[in-house]
Design a protein around this motif. Structure first.
Motif, PDB file in Angstrom:
ATOM      1  N   LYS A  67       0.828  -1.530  -0.004  1.00  0.00           N
ATOM      2  CA  LYS A  67      -0.232  -0.619   0.502  1.00  0.00           C
ATOM      3  C   LYS A  67       0.924   1.209  -0.077  1.00  0.00           C
ATOM      4  O   LYS A  67       0.858   2.658  -0.602  1.00  0.00           O
ATOM      5  CB  LYS A  67      -1.169   0.332   1.574  1.00  0.00           C
ATOM      6  CG  LYS A  67      -1.989  -0.948   1.445  1.00  0.00           C
ATOM      7  CD  LYS A  67      -2.779  -1.518   2.448  1.00  0.00           C
ATOM      8  CE  LYS A  67      -3.535  -0.174   2.754  1.00  0.00           C
ATOM      9  NZ  LYS A  67      -4.492   0.040   4.219  1.00  0.00           N
ATOM     10  N   ASN A 192      -1.050  -8.450   7.005  1.00  0.00           N
ATOM     11  CA  ASN A 192      -2.643  -7.963   6.803  1.00  0.00           C
ATOM     12  C   ASN A 192      -2.973  -7.091   7.827  1.00  0.00           C
ATOM     13  O   ASN A 192      -3.264  -6.907   9.001  1.00  0.00           O
ATOM     14  CB  ASN A 192      -3.511  -9.576   8.086  1.00  0.00           C
ATOM     15  CG  ASN A 192      -5.069  -9.540   7.446  1.00  0.00           C
ATOM     16  OD1 ASN A 192      -5.696  -8.489   7.663  1.00  0.00           O
ATOM     17  ND2 ASN A 192      -6.007 -10.067   8.733  1.00  0.00           N
ATOM     18  N   ASP A 194      -4.999  -4.435   7.219  1.00  0.00           N
ATOM     19  CA  ASP A 194      -6.630  -3.668   7.833  1.00  0.00           C
ATOM     20  C   ASP A 194      -7.001  -4.831   8.405  1.00  0.00           C
ATOM     21  O   ASP A 194      -8.572  -4.345   8.736  1.00  0.00           O
ATOM     22  CB  ASP A 194      -6.835  -3.530   5.998  1.00  0.00           C
ATOM     23  CG  ASP A 194      -6.319  -2.673   5.215  1.00  0.00           C
ATOM     24  OD1 ASP A 194      -5.892  -1.427   6.238  1.00  0.00           O
ATOM     25  OD2 ASP A 194      -6.159  -2.746   4.570  1.00  0.00           O
ATOM     26  N   LEU A 196      -8.565  -7.548   8.430  1.00  0.00           N
ATOM     27  CA  LEU A 196      -9.439  -8.318   7.537  1.00  0.00           C
ATOM     28  C   LEU A 196      -9.843  -9.782   7.377  1.00  0.00           C
ATOM     29  O   LEU A 196      -8.564 -10.536   7.656  1.00  0.00           O
ATOM     30  CB  LEU A 196      -8.990  -8.164   5.997  1.00  0.00           C
ATOM     31  CG  LEU A 196      -8.980  -6.839   5.439  1.00  0.00           C
ATOM     32  CD1 LEU A 196      -8.802  -6.731   4.257  1.00  0.00           C
ATOM     33  CD2 LEU A 196     -10.488  -5.960   5.833  1.00  0.00           C
ATOM     34  N   CYS A 212      -3.476 -11.959  -0.075  1.00  0.00           N
ATOM     35  CA  CYS A 212      -4.275 -10.984   0.246  1.00  0.00           C
ATOM     36  C   CYS A 212      -4.413 -10.395  -1.164  1.00  0.00           C
ATOM     37  O   CYS A 212      -3.102 -10.185  -2.168  1.00  0.00           O
ATOM     38  CB  CYS A 212      -3.741  -9.508   0.916  1.00  0.00           C
ATOM     39  SG  CYS A 212      -5.215  -8.428   1.192  1.00  0.00           S
ATOM     40  N   SER A 214      -5.398  -6.141  -2.032  1.00  0.00           N
ATOM     41  CA  SER A 214      -5.981  -5.393  -2.364  1.00  0.00           C
ATOM     42  C   SER A 214      -6.863  -4.998  -3.013  1.00  0.00           C
ATOM     43  O   SER A 214      -7.759  -4.237  -1.701  1.00  0.00           O
ATOM     44  CB  SER A 214      -3.999  -4.809  -1.619  1.00  0.00           C
ATOM     45  OG  SER A 214      -3.917  -4.817  -1.065  1.00  0.00           O
ATOM     46  N   CYS A 216      -9.518  -6.046  -3.322  1.00  0.00           N
ATOM     47  CA  CYS A 216     -11.117  -6.330  -3.237  1.00  0.00           C
ATOM     48  C   CYS A 216     -11.177  -6.976  -2.179  1.00  0.00           C
ATOM     49  O   CYS A 216     -12.083  -7.354  -1.288  1.00  0.00           O
ATOM     50  CB  CYS A 216     -11.031  -7.717  -4.263  1.00  0.00           C
ATOM     51  SG  CYS A 216     -11.629  -6.841  -6.175  1.00  0.00           S
ATOM     52  N   LYS A 217     -10.356  -5.958  -1.108  1.00  0.00           N
ATOM     53  CA  LYS A 217     -10.114  -6.172   0.072  1.00  0.00           C
ATOM     54  C   LYS A 217     -10.672  -8.065   0.763  1.00  0.00           C
ATOM     55  O   LYS A 217     -11.607  -8.397   1.307  1.00  0.00           O
ATOM     56  CB  LYS A 217     -11.115  -5.286   1.392  1.00  0.00           C
ATOM     57  CG  LYS A 217     -10.790  -3.645   0.603  1.00  0.00           C
ATOM     58  CD  LYS A 217      -9.494  -3.595   1.083  1.00  0.00           C
ATOM     59  CE  LYS A 217      -9.487  -1.704   1.736  1.00  0.00           C
ATOM     60  NZ  LYS A 217      -8.363  -1.443   1.950  1.00  0.00           N
TER      61      LYS A 217
END
Length: 673
Positions: A67, A192, A194, A196, A212, A214, A216-217
């Protein structure tokens, strides 16, 4: 002479490729390691950086965190929070690479990550040899693999430095994969950040690495990338379950909640379940019910009218899985029953399930009393004489309520039918007479039964109140805990004089204020009326009886919530004469129009029966609990007037009286808190 101007230090750093003298220990100010090779040093203040740390890039594009770039700092920007390194889980104190996502690495951990990413396995193994888990099994029980967060047992691993472990198989994981559950984009191995949930098992892995997407989360745990194609666990289901690995919405037949990705199917029973629900406990004992519960995929019972969950009080889909008691028609959502590990315990087998049910039946067949005589008038029974295990004389049922008589079982006012002794002042509520001799105290998660003990002076392990009368005592564990009869059985619903509707029990509740005491809820257990948004601590329900007595009024005071006056800003307590809140419970006499705070009426010791006798080793005579309403005598210990609960000698010639709080027994009880 090579000179370096480094952002972390005000003076220039001079390159030195000589080895440190044996008597001189030089530590790198970036990574904290002992420097034995080339380094950059400040000649003025003893600041050192080893060559690798000095030449570290100011910004790092890290594939485990796609990110944002990671930026090098000479100290952590989150010092107050004691930041933890995302690799080794140790506190960061020196140079760090950090991101605005609160992701932080030691500088040495960031270097190590590139060796992992480059798949330079030979370099790592040469520097840090491969270790067999068979040689270090005791140590490995306490640690986990950095990547998958699973045990290192039965798998070879590497440990480049203390606190960091990595499975050999996790080291060899590909950095990019495609997965049939999400065909639109590739998955990348990364942190991870975030937090999720995994779309396979619905659990959240906060540390380590996950695959992951990213965009589409979409997250998949390492262990969930390749779930087994067929699972056959006879302890949970009698048929094999086949994996269905495709994005397809479904309702799990085991727990009744939605799923969208991986599922397992039983073609024989036409069941579709989450992977995590394959290993559901078949039999449990829940804190919310007296009997053991069994897991049912669907409930077929023409007599079952209870379609509301005993925990959340929401509707239960009878066509999906739930935990169920066929004896009581009690039903609870799977996720509600298993929400916290401390709220239930596992019953290992069907035999254990049947044994526990049989034991509960045997307890009901062993009552606390025996009927001595049934007094009849014609065909009708008009009175009953019993022998109760707690008293030496027979007790007779009576409906004639005596003024201010208190029960010797629960120490509360007697306002309904009771059993009394004709030879001495001993009284028991009808409900206290019928208490079982043994009971599981579900709030404490003791699997063994507590035994009912009479004539106790104790502190309840649940409400932490000093009590007299009956107590349920643990006879198995070393704790020897006592529980009062009020806390021994938590009703899932109750009526309260402070509210007109039925109140339902909820184990955890946040927000707003208690309508009894005014305190804010902070995850406490609560009784609620959702329709009126009326909420009361479960402790307040237990601590404040519906009817009480105080010398301020010749009548009984009733627990009240609604104030029948337009002058709520001028409300005062008729005992302490301080102002009252119009939004909390109070006690009220409608005849005399007297109102009072809760605590002013019940006092500090609402569950100690005045008049109960006991023996204390510090005094030669029998002592009795008293509360002097008039002509307050002075305490023989502290010399102050006895305005509240006191202990008096039953021998009239002794003239011994002390505050209850001055007695040695009081202080011995406090040692158990």
């Amino acid at each position: 002479m090579e000179v370096l101007s480094h952002f972390s230090h005000v003076h220039p750093l001079i390159f030195n490729d000589e080895k440190s003298h044996e008597s001189e220990e030089v530590y790198c100010c970036a990574c904290g390691e002992l420097v034995s090779g080339p380094r950059f040093s400040c000649m003025e203040c003893g600041f050192h950086l080893d060559k690798n740390c000095a030449e570290a890039p100011a910004e790092m594009d890290h594939p485990f965190h796609r990110k944002h770039n990671l930026k090098l700092r000479s100290s952590s920007p989150y010092v107050e929070d004691n930041p933890i390194c995302g690799f080794c889980n140790n506190i960061c104190e020196n140079f760090v690479y950090h991101c605005s996502c609160n992701l932080v690495f030691h500088i040495k951990c960031a270097f190590l990550s590139y060796k992992i990413l480059e798949k330079n396995f030979r370099e790592l193994v040469d520097q840090y040899p491969l270790i067999s888990s068979k040689c270090h099994s005791q140590e490995l029980e306490r640690v986990q693999c950095f990547a998958c967060q699973k045990s290192l047992l039965d798998s070879d691993y590497i440990s480049p430095y203390s606190g960091f472990y990595l499975h050999k198989k996790c080291f060899e994981l590909p950095l990019e994969i495609n997965h049939p559950s999400h065909r639109y984009h590739s998955f990348f191995l990364q942190f991870n950040t975030d937090h999720l949930p995994c779309q396979m098992c619905q659990e959240i892995q906060h540390q380590g690495l996950v695959y992951c997407c990213s965009l589409c989360k979409f997250v998949i745990h390492i262990k969930c990338v390749s779930p087994p194609p067929i699972i056959q666990d006879l302890s949970s289901h009698e048929h094999p379950l086949t994996r269905w690995l495709r994005e397809s919405p479904f309702t799990c037949d085991a727990c009744g909640t939605l799923g969208n990705y991986v599922s397992y199917i039983c073609m024989t029973c036409s069941l579709m379940v989450h992977k995590k629900c394959i290993s559901l406990l078949r039999f449990i004992k829940s804190v919310y019910h007296d009997h053991p519960l069994s897991h049912e995929y669907f409930v077929v019972d023409n007599e079952c009218t209870a379609q509301v969950c005993g925990f959340c009080h929401e509707e239960v889909n009878m066509e999906c899985g739930s935990y169920y008691c066929s004896k009581c028609k009690f039903i609870i959502h799977v996720n509600c029953a298993l929400k916290e590990a401390s709220w239930c315990y596992k019953i290992e087998s069907k035999d254990d399930f049947d044994k526990l049910n049989a034991m509960l039946v045997a307890i009901t067949l062993d009552p606390s009393f025996l009927v001595v005589e049934m007094i009849k008038y014609g065909e009708n029974v008009i009175n009953t004489k019993i022998k109760h295990f707690s008293h030496r004389h027979n007790l007779v049922l009576s409906d004639e309520i005596k003024d201010r008589s208190y029960c010797d079982g629960c120490s509360q006012l007697i306002l309904t039918s009771f059993y009394g002794c004709l030879e001495c002042d001993f009284f028991l509520h009808k409900s206290c007479v019928e208490l079982p001799k043994k009971q599981q105290i579900l709030s404490l998660i003791h699997q063994d039964f507590f035994v009912l003990i009479p004539n106790c002076i104790f502190i309840c392990a649940i409400c932490v109140q000093q009590c007299t009368g009956f107590a349920y005592r643990c006879e198995v564990y070393l704790c020897k805990e006592h529980v009062c009869v009020r806390c021994a059985d938590i009703p899932l619903s109750c009526m309260s004089g402070g509210h007109k509707h039925l109140l339902l029990f909820y184990n955890r509740y946040f927000g707003q204020c208690c309508n009894a005491c005014g305190d804010i809820f902070d995850g406490n257990s609560v009784y609620r009326c959702k329709a009126c948004n009326f909420n009361v601590h479960s402790v307040c329900i237990n601590l404040h009886p519906q009817t009480a007595w105080h010398k301020v009024d010749r009548h009984y005071l009733v627990l009240t919530f609604h104030e029948d006056t337009d002058y709520s800003e001028y409300l005062y307590c008729d005992i302490c004469e301080e102002q009252r809140s119009p939004y909390t419970w109070f006690y009220h006499c409608a005849i005399c129009d007297n109102s009072a705070h809760l605590h002013c009426v019940v006092g500090d010791h609402p569950f100690i029966k005045r008049g109960m006798t006991f023996i204390d080793s510090d005094h030669p005579h029998v002592l009795v609990f008293v509360e002097k309403v008039y002509d307050y005598p002075r305490c023989c210990n502290c010399g102050q007037h006895c305005l509240d609960l006191a202990v008096e000698c039953s021998d009239a010639e002794c003239k011994y009286i002390i505050h209850w709080s001055c007695s040695t027994l009081y202080n011995r009880l406090l040692e158990y808190i």
